[in-house]
Design an enzyme around this catalytic site. Structure first.
Site, PDB file in Angstrom:
ATOM      1  N   LYS A   1      11.227   3.074  -0.360  1.00 25.18           N
ATOM      2  CA  LYS A   1      11.490   4.484  -0.436  1.00 25.18           C
ATOM      3  C   LYS A   1      11.639   4.714  -1.943  1.00 25.18           C
ATOM      4  CE  LYS A   1      12.191   6.944   3.159  1.00 25.18           C
ATOM      5  NZ  LYS A   1      11.482   7.808   4.120  1.00 25.18           N
TER       6      LYS A   1
ATOM      7  N   CYS B   1      38.781  33.550  11.714  1.00 26.93           N
ATOM      8  CA  CYS B   1      37.261  33.544  12.158  1.00 26.93           C
ATOM      9  C   CYS B   1      36.270  34.357  11.507  1.00 26.93           C
ATOM     10  CB  CYS B   1      37.123  33.354  13.627  1.00 26.93           C
ATOM     11  SG  CYS B   1      35.458  33.129  14.246  1.00 26.93           S
TER      12      CYS B   1
ATOM     13  N   LYS C   1       2.946   4.590   1.102  1.00 25.89           N
ATOM     14  CA  LYS C   1       3.471   5.122   2.309  1.00 25.89           C
ATOM     15  C   LYS C   1       3.031   6.656   2.314  1.00 25.89           C
ATOM     16  CE  LYS C   1       7.765   5.416   4.968  1.00 25.89           C
ATOM     17  NZ  LYS C   1       7.363   6.461   5.555  1.00 25.89           N
TER      18      LYS C   1
ATOM     19  N   CYS D   1      37.902  27.757  14.701  1.00 23.92           N
ATOM     20  CA  CYS D   1      38.315  28.835  15.625  1.00 23.92           C
ATOM     21  C   CYS D   1      38.490  28.339  17.120  1.00 23.92           C
ATOM     22  CB  CYS D   1      37.133  29.733  15.499  1.00 23.92           C
ATOM     23  SG  CYS D   1      37.391  31.046  16.885  1.00 23.92           S
TER      24      CYS D   1
ATOM     25  N   ASP E   1       2.755  10.486   3.006  1.00 21.90           N
ATOM     26  CA  ASP E   1       3.770  11.316   3.418  1.00 21.90           C
ATOM     27  C   ASP E   1       2.954  12.574   4.310  1.00 21.90           C
ATOM     28  OD1 ASP E   1       6.164  12.440   4.128  1.00 21.90           O
ATOM     29  OD2 ASP E   1       6.393  13.144   2.125  1.00 21.90           O
TER      30      ASP E   1
ATOM     31  N   TYR F   1      -6.783  -4.540  20.254  1.00 21.23           N
ATOM     32  CA  TYR F   1      -8.219  -4.611  20.211  1.00 21.23           C
ATOM     33  C   TYR F   1      -8.674  -5.370  21.403  1.00 21.23           C
ATOM     34  CZ  TYR F   1      -8.274  -8.722  17.664  1.00 21.23           C
ATOM     35  OH  TYR F   1      -7.698 -10.081  17.249  1.00 21.23           O
TER      36      TYR F   1
ATOM     37  N   CYS G   1      35.072  33.436  21.282  1.00 18.57           N
ATOM     38  CA  CYS G   1      34.250  33.825  20.277  1.00 18.57           C
ATOM     39  C   CYS G   1      32.876  33.841  20.368  1.00 18.57           C
ATOM     40  CB  CYS G   1      34.686  32.754  19.112  1.00 18.57           C
ATOM     41  SG  CYS G   1      33.861  32.821  17.484  1.00 18.57           S
TER      42      CYS G   1
ATOM     43  N   GLU H   1       0.846  -1.202   0.164  1.00 15.29           N
ATOM     44  CA  GLU H   1       0.097   0.032   0.001  1.00 15.29           C
ATOM     45  C   GLU H   1       0.855   1.186   0.144  1.00 15.29           C
ATOM     46  OE1 GLU H   1      -1.510  -1.420   3.523  1.00 15.29           O
ATOM     47  OE2 GLU H   1      -0.668   0.310   4.732  1.00 15.29           O
TER      48      GLU H   1
ATOM     49  N   CYS I   1      35.215  36.279  14.898  1.00 16.99           N
ATOM     50  CA  CYS I   1      36.124  36.897  15.756  1.00 16.99           C
ATOM     51  C   CYS I   1      37.464  37.410  15.336  1.00 16.99           C
ATOM     52  CB  CYS I   1      35.987  36.291  17.168  1.00 16.99           C
ATOM     53  SG  CYS I   1      36.996  34.656  16.800  1.00 16.99           S
TER      54      CYS I   1
HETATM   55  S1  IVH Z   1       2.517   0.669   8.865  1.00 15.45           S
HETATM   56  C1  IVH Z   1       3.742  -1.310  12.946  1.00 15.45           C
HETATM   57  N1  IVH Z   1       1.868   1.802   6.793  1.00 15.45           N
HETATM   58  O1  IVH Z   1       5.797   5.607   7.901  1.00 15.45           O
HETATM   59  C2  IVH Z   1       3.200  -0.500  11.809  1.00 15.45           C
HETATM   60  N2  IVH Z   1       3.025   3.198   8.001  1.00 15.45           N
HETATM   61  O2  IVH Z   1       8.521   5.439   8.239  1.00 15.45           O
HETATM   62  C3  IVH Z   1       3.966   0.583  11.459  1.00 15.45           C
HETATM   63  N3  IVH Z   1       3.401   5.629   7.231  1.00 15.45           N
HETATM   64  O3  IVH Z   1       5.687   5.551  11.411  1.00 15.45           O
HETATM   65  C4  IVH Z   1       3.337   1.526  10.352  1.00 15.45           C
HETATM   66  N4  IVH Z   1       2.214   5.094   5.467  1.00 15.45           N
HETATM   67  O4  IVH Z   1       3.823   7.045  10.064  1.00 15.45           O
HETATM   68  C5  IVH Z   1       2.402   1.954   7.845  1.00 15.45           C
HETATM   69  N5  IVH Z   1       0.587   2.565   4.853  1.00 15.45           N
HETATM   70  C6  IVH Z   1       1.476   2.694   5.929  1.00 15.45           C
HETATM   71  C7  IVH Z   1       2.229   4.014   6.004  1.00 15.45           C
HETATM   72  C8  IVH Z   1       2.941   4.041   7.300  1.00 15.45           C
HETATM   73  C9  IVH Z   1       2.990   6.067   6.361  1.00 15.45           C
HETATM   74  C10 IVH Z   1       4.565   5.857   8.211  1.00 15.45           C
HETATM   75  C11 IVH Z   1       4.091   5.834   9.363  1.00 15.45           C
HETATM   76  C12 IVH Z   1       5.310   5.257   9.894  1.00 15.45           C
HETATM   77  C13 IVH Z   1       6.356   5.678   9.060  1.00 15.45           C
HETATM   78  C14 IVH Z   1       7.427   4.812   9.098  1.00 15.45           C
END
Ligand code: IVH
Length: 692
Positions: A339, A433, A132, A451, A134, A248, A456, A130, A436
């Site tokens: 990344k 520097c 990530k 320096c 930002d 939960y 300073c 999924e 000074c």
């Molecule tokens: S899972 C234990 N899923 O990325 C579960 N994190 O670099 C850990 N983040 O701290 C997180 N999208 O804030 C997860 N689909 C996603 C995410 C995600 C963004 C962030 C999250 C985490 C950080 C880590």
């Protein structure tokens, strides 16, 4: 979330209410508004106009104004904050919020897959991938169908409570039908984001008011969560994706929902409950090869999305497998972030400034023609030292390629020499520097010019800035600008004077109201009680970072014990090598430094190592052990919960143990504990009660 029949019913009621505003029933009206919030904010499929929504909303306000006793916590009207003094208190997470390990290429992903297979003793693993997101991570707790708390990530163990601000985000439901899934309490994780469009719109508004614009959507989202006035949060049009159920508990007699066997199932469950989970965005892969291809392909997609992402998250889909692999203290072993590559841009190197740091090191800083890169405007970049400039052959007037990857500080990659016109100038490093004028010196083994003038100005100021900084004495509201200002005005000359400021004078300065002076005074006073390691770090002894400061503090009683320790003795501490030991000795051999410490002691600063636990919670000082199979909690989560509240986990039964938590099929540990009268033996349910 809503089935066809429900949608038809709610649409009919909506029409009816719009036609006959005098025959509205409160409970039904709230349901109707909730339904339209969901349509608009979660699934982006509005069924009525903004005007119609507002008409209904105004009706709600009128009815509630006439009958205040009928206002419920999950009423759509309760999103609007009314407290201008929104204080943020820290609250422990039920389960610590971990980070993710990063990967950058196919090799990293193959490595991750190999380790996971080894750990799981399997030939193949299924993955769920999924985006990530930002943004800023949040943690939400729902109890008995209601949102009861929202927190920022904080240090991962505890975060700041920002419930009122989170209620401004309309895609986060204030109540959900948790009990219909058998769930009593649930903690979930997600990311608050600002869409690219909302970010641009908001910056346009700021520009129109001639206010400084926000750097990027992530900063905008993170900053918004800590706004004092919830109404300002509402203005920023935030959104949230929810991607993880961290904890939960079930109602008595209920069993775990079937969907909670896999990660993709949990996203579906969250979606069904009414959250904006990445249910549509997620993709399942039967093995890592598909994941790798998808990661490569998706990099191009990122610019077409309406929000910023900085990569993808790859998660092992099966929960039983996740549990088996567990986690390190930093990240789960069942997930990894992929990344995206750094974004690059070109610009002109216009000028160089030479900055003097707290240790006297002189750093050349490139002043660039401002350029936008990955949502941030960059106008200055450190060039580290003289070597760096020479190696890259950087010249004034050069066109340079710069790059920025996620959180990483921007870097100059190279200059483009083919674009030179002949007017570019070689960058000459100063011999004295810049602050000074003291002659600069360089040790043979080092790359930096320094320096070494102890008085300073630049160093004196930088040492004070370091002293009050977040990781050192953490004196809030005492930023760089104030230190510089007080120094220039002659109100502050050295570190001990931080504790002797004349607040009657400060109170008369422009921009210092009574409240800010009181806050500053309280923060300075509170810092006197900071733990010893912070003081050690704050002194700015070379090579003594935060971690080393912690190690040292744990090995001594009083800070001046360090005066007596030889280099050999210091080296016997964990993580302290020759270089660090020498530097500590050097510092404590200098009478001026001892005087400084004595002055600070006389001013009331803590000089002693106390054995207080890092976290002060309701289980502070208590020892726990879990035995047998837990049915509601993961063992690792339960242990983290104890630690988050200041308790300890022991490895065996002894008289030091306070609580033995007994799951199913407990064996010898239980028998042993029964023989020690001081140990309280409790069930998992009793444990959950205890930590609430
Ligand atoms: S899972 C234990 N899923 O990325 C579960 N994190 O670099 C850990 N983040 O701290 C997180 N999208 O804030 C997860 N689909 C996603 C995410 C995600 C963004 C962030 C999250 C985490 C950080 C880590």
């Amino acid at each position: 979330m809503y089935n066809k029949e429900q949608i038809q019913g709610l649409e009919a009621v909506t029409k009816d209410f719009l036609k006959n505003p005098h025959h509205i029933e409160l409970t039904a009206l709230k349901q109707v508004l909730q339904f339209h919030e969901y349509q608009y904010y979660v699934i982006a499929h509005p069924l009525i106009s903004d005007f119609e929504y507002d008409q209904l909303y105004q009706q709600l306000l009128q009815i509630e104004a006439a009958n205040p006793s009928l206002i419920s916590a999950d009423s759509p009207s309760q999103r609007v904050g009314n407290s201008l003094n929104n204080q943020f208190e820290t609250h422990p997470h039920l389960v610590p919020m971990l980070s993710l390990e990063n990967s950058y290429d196919a090799d990293d992903l193959n490595d991750f897959d190999r380790k996971a297979k080894e750990g799981a003793q399997l030939d193949n693993i299924n993955y769920c991938v999924e985006p990530k997101f930002d943004g800023a991570s949040i943690s939400l707790v729902y109890e008995n169908d209601m949102l009861v708390r929202a927190c920022t990530r904080g240090d991962g163990v505890a975060g700041e409570e920002i419930t009122q601000n989170i209620k401004q985000i309309r895609s986060i439901p204030l109540s959900i039908p948790l009990s219909s899934y058998g769930i009593q309490q649930m903690e979930i994780r997600g990311e608050v984001i600002m869409s690219k469009k909302s970010f641009d719109d908001f910056n346009q508004k700021l520009l129109a008011k001639q206010l400084p614009t926000l750097a990027n959507p992530r900063n905008a989202a993170a900053g918004s969560l800590r706004m004092k006035d919830p109404k300002e949060v509402a203005d920023r049009n935030l959104d949230a994706f929810i991607y993880h159920i961290s904890f939960y508990t079930l109602h008595a007699g209920a069993s775990t929902p079937d969907l909670l066997k896999t990660h993709s199932g949990s996203l579906e469950l969250l979606w069904n409950m009414g959250f904006r989970s990445p249910q549509k965005e997620k993709k399942l892969f039967p093995h890592i090869e598909g994941v790798i291809q998808f990661c490569k392909d998706f990099e191009l997609e990122r610019d077409h999305l309406p929000y910023e992402i900085d990569g993808l998250v790859i998660k092992i889909n099966d929960f039983a497998l996740q549990e088996k692999l567990g986690m390190t203290s930093h990240h789960p072993r069942w997930a990894i972030a992929y990344k995206f590559k750094a974004r690059q841009a070109t610009t002109i190197l216009e000028n160089v400034e030479f900055q003097v740091g707290r240790t006297g090191a002189v750093t050349p800083v490139a002043k660039l023609q401002p350029v936008a890169i990955g949502g941030v405007t960059v106008s200055s970049i450190s060039m580290h030292n003289e070597e760096y400039i020479k190696e890259k052959d950087l010249r004034l007037g050069d066109t340079v390629i710069i790059e920025r990857a996620g959180d990483v500080i921007p870097q100059i990659v190279q200059s483009i020499s083919s674009l030179r016109k002949g007017t570019e100038k070689i960058i000459a490093f100063p011999s004295t520097c810049p602050v000074c004028d003291y002659p600069l010196e360089k040790e043979e083994t080092e790359a930096v010019w320094r320096c070494n003038n102890p008085i300073c100005t630049a160093q004196v100021v930088e040492r004070m800035i370091h002293f009050v900084s977040k990781d050192a004495m953490d004196i809030k509201s005492f930023g760089d600008a104030n230190i510089r200002k007080f120094y220039e005005l002659g109100l502050l000359k050295n570190i001990p004077q931080i504790y002797q400021l004349d607040f009657s004078v400060i109170g008369k300065l422009e921009g210092f109201g009574k409240k800010s002076v009181d806050n500053l005074q309280a923060a300075i006073e509170a810092s006197k009680q900071q733990p010893l390691y912070r003081l050690i770090y704050a002194l700015g002894i070379r090579f003594v970072g935060e971690t080393t400061a912690k190690t040292i503090a744990s090995q001594i009683h009083h800070i001046l014990d360090l005066v007596q320790l030889t280099e050999e003795q210091l080296q016997s501490f964990e993580d302290v090598g020759v270089k660090v030991a020498k530097s500590i000795r050097h510092y404590f051999n200098d009478e001026k430094n001892i005087q400084l410490i004595k002055e600070l002691a006389a001013l009331g600063l803590n000089m002693i190592q106390t054995n207080a636990t890092a976290v002060d919670g309701n289980l502070s000082g208590l020892n726990f052990l879990f035995t047998g199979t837990l049915t509601q909690l993961k063992r690792s989560d339960a242990e983290s919960m104890v630690e988050a509240r200041g308790g300890h986990i022991l490895s065996g039964v002894s008289s030091k143990l306070n609580y033995l938590v007994v799951g199913e099929d407990a064996g010898s540990k239980l028998e042993k504990a029964k023989k020690i009268a001081s140990i309280k033996i409790i069930t998992e349910a009793e444990f959950i009660e205890l930590i609430k």
